[in-house]
Write an enzyme that holds these catalytic residues in place. Structure first.
Site, PDB file in Angstrom:
ATOM      1  N   CYS A 168      48.961  34.577  38.546  1.00 34.24           N
ATOM      2  CA  CYS A 168      47.691  35.089  38.024  1.00 34.24           C
ATOM      3  C   CYS A 168      47.321  34.450  36.696  1.00 34.24           C
ATOM      4  CB  CYS A 168      47.751  36.601  37.881  1.00 34.24           C
ATOM      5  SG  CYS A 168      46.221  37.316  37.244  1.00 34.24           S
ATOM      6  N   LYS A 182      41.088  30.642  37.026  1.00 30.71           N
ATOM      7  CA  LYS A 182      40.020  30.508  38.026  1.00 30.71           C
ATOM      8  C   LYS A 182      38.766  31.256  37.590  1.00 30.71           C
ATOM      9  CE  LYS A 182      40.782  32.688  41.748  1.00 30.71           C
ATOM     10  NZ  LYS A 182      41.516  33.087  42.960  1.00 30.71           N
ATOM     11  N   GLU A 214      21.880  51.373  41.064  1.00 30.51           N
ATOM     12  CA  GLU A 214      21.225  52.620  41.453  1.00 30.51           C
ATOM     13  C   GLU A 214      21.057  52.725  42.969  1.00 30.51           C
ATOM     14  OE1 GLU A 214      16.861  53.014  40.633  1.00 30.51           O
ATOM     15  OE2 GLU A 214      17.112  51.031  39.734  1.00 30.51           O
ATOM     16  N   TYR A 223      39.802  33.711  49.949  1.00 24.64           N
ATOM     17  CA  TYR A 223      39.472  33.878  48.526  1.00 24.64           C
ATOM     18  C   TYR A 223      39.499  32.544  47.777  1.00 24.64           C
ATOM     19  CZ  TYR A 223      40.535  38.999  48.523  1.00 24.64           C
ATOM     20  OH  TYR A 223      40.576  40.352  48.735  1.00 24.64           O
TER      21      TYR A 223
END
Length: 453
Positions: A43, A51, A443, A180
């Site tokens: 990570c 990234k 909303e 991903y």
């Protein structure tokens, strides 16, 4: 005197391993941590953080373009790849220092070397031959890029590790994969000005995601000029004078400067001595564990991507915390691997939590689907045509929301809060009685009133 040198030996100083080591040390355990590369793991060093920094850089192109609609005269912007990479590297080094300091402050000893399991309570450091005995061993080595697909010239491809260190921004890049990693890098390079092609063997991108999310991203990427080549594979890559010539399974050929293989990651267990020590692995090489992250060898545990359960950094951290609480804190803790919010930092961004529509229809006979597709207010002046997709899935019997999906700006930020609501068992009525914040895109979550037919 204890019969062991340490109470806990952790192999791997990524997010999960560092959390487990710190918490165990804070409980009073004697802890050593071995890391063969850099502290921070996938990570921090070569994944989420660098990234996301590249994603931020790539999105300024949209901001410069949109500014004209609001009266700004922006000179033609110029981008410098080397500056971005240097700034990114400096930030990663800073974070690595913080991780290292936090380990040391907690009282854990960091060993900058590879470690291999030699038995239920023994770890060896191959570089020196030193052996360390441990009451418990934790495997937290994470994952590595999957092996290159089998095609002629695959040695010309790079992985998602090397892409962070390219000498220059490629004018043309071909990316293998539909998950991903592939799609986030596709968005990055397209935003920075590269000509991008994505080659994926499946009929749609993002396997496992809601079908409308998948097709929405495909349409948005094509609109942005990204070439999406589905149901195709790479047959050959060969060096030519001006880059690479890449031949696909349908016989078509095109040229690129860089070929990025981003077809996912696999557990990093090779050469760790696990099988020889009796630790059970599955057919992908992942460490098999129970609900407490314990392997079939009672003194050996594993957390994070190396277990191939839910390969997300926050989950590795949660598993590392639960392991330390259970084993050293006398607080038996299980980790819930269900109802996990997640984001894909593509451009446009994706945020999801809960079931896809197809999964929900299989589980709930009276499923209600609420959906909104619209251009955000900002686009009325910028002129951008890209739309936002929001989707709520509701069990018609209990009124409970069982899935929420979004494609659009800040989807990752929004799905974090949606995850809180769904984990508390929120119903559609709960959303309906929540006052909207106007004017916002968010909303729409509380103003959708009519289910789609």
């Amino acid at each position: 005197m204890s019969q062991f040198d340490v109470d806990l030996f952790v192999i791997g100083a990524g997010s999960g391993g560092v959390r487990a080591a710190r918490v165990a040390a804070q409980y009073g355990a004697r802890v050593k941590v071995a890391e063969e590369f850099r502290v921070g793991g996938t990570c921090v060093i070569r994944g989420c953080v660098p990234k996301k920094l590249l994603v931020y850089a790539s999105r300024f192109a949209d901001e410069f373009e949109d500014a004209a609609g609001f009266g700004w005269e922006v000179p033609s912007p110029k981008f410098d790849w080397k500056t971005l990479i240097a700034r990114k590297d400096a930030e990663i080094a800073r974070l690595e220092g913080i991780y290292t300091t936090n380990l040391e402050r907690a009282g854990a000893e960091l060993i900058a070397a590879r470690a291999v399991v030699e038995g239920p309570h023994t770890v060896v450091l191959p570089a020196t031959g030193e052996r360390v005995t441990a009451r418990n061993i934790l495997i937290a080595t994470g994952g590595r890029p999957a092996d290159q697909p089998h095609f002629v010239g695959r040695e010309h491809a790079i992985s998602s590790n090397e892409v962070f260190h390219l000498e220059s921004l490629p004018e043309r890049i071909t990316i293998i994969g539909g998950g991903y990693i592939a799609l986030e890098f596709a968005g990055v390079f397209a935003g920075l000005g590269s000509k991008v092609s994505v080659v994926h063997r499946g009929p749609h991108l993002l396997r496992g995601f809601d079908e409308e999310v998948r097709t929405s991203l495909e349409a948005a990427y094509r609109e942005r000029g990204i070439e999406i080549l589905l149901e195709r594979t790479i047959e050959r890559a060969e060096k030519i004078q001006d880059g690479l010539r890449i031949t696909l399974s349908d016989g078509s050929a095109h040229e690129a400067d860089v070929l990025l293989s981003a077809a996912g990651r696999v557990p990093y267990t090779q050469g760790l001595g696990l099988a020889a020590s009796g630790v059970a692995l599955n057919d992908k090489g992942a460490v098999i564990v129970d609900e407490f992250s314990r392997t079939n060898v009672p003194s050996i545990f594993a957390v994070g991507d190396v277990t191939d359960r839910v390969n997300l950094t926050p989950m590795a951290i949660r598993e590392g915390q639960a392991f330390a609480d259970t084993v050293f804190g006398e607080r038996t803790t299980r980790v819930d691997h269900k109802l996990i919010p997640t984001a894909v930092f593509s451009t446009p961004e994706i945020g999801v939590v809960g079931l896809t529509e197809s999964e929900a229809r299989a589980q709930y006979a009276q499923l209600k689907v609420y959906k909104a597709t619209f251009r955000p207010l900002k686009a009325t002046l910028s002129g951008r045509q890209e739309k936002i997709l929001m989707k709520l899935l509701v069990d018609g019997v209990t009124d409970k929301i069982v899935g929420a999906h979004m494609v659009g700006d800040h989807a990752g930020e929004q799905v974090q809060l949606l995850g809180v609501a769904l984990s508390m068992g929120a119903t559609k009525a709960d959303f309906d009685r929540t006052l909207a914040v106007h004017p916002t895109a968010a909303e729409e979550w509380v103003t959708m009133r009519t289910p789609v037919p």
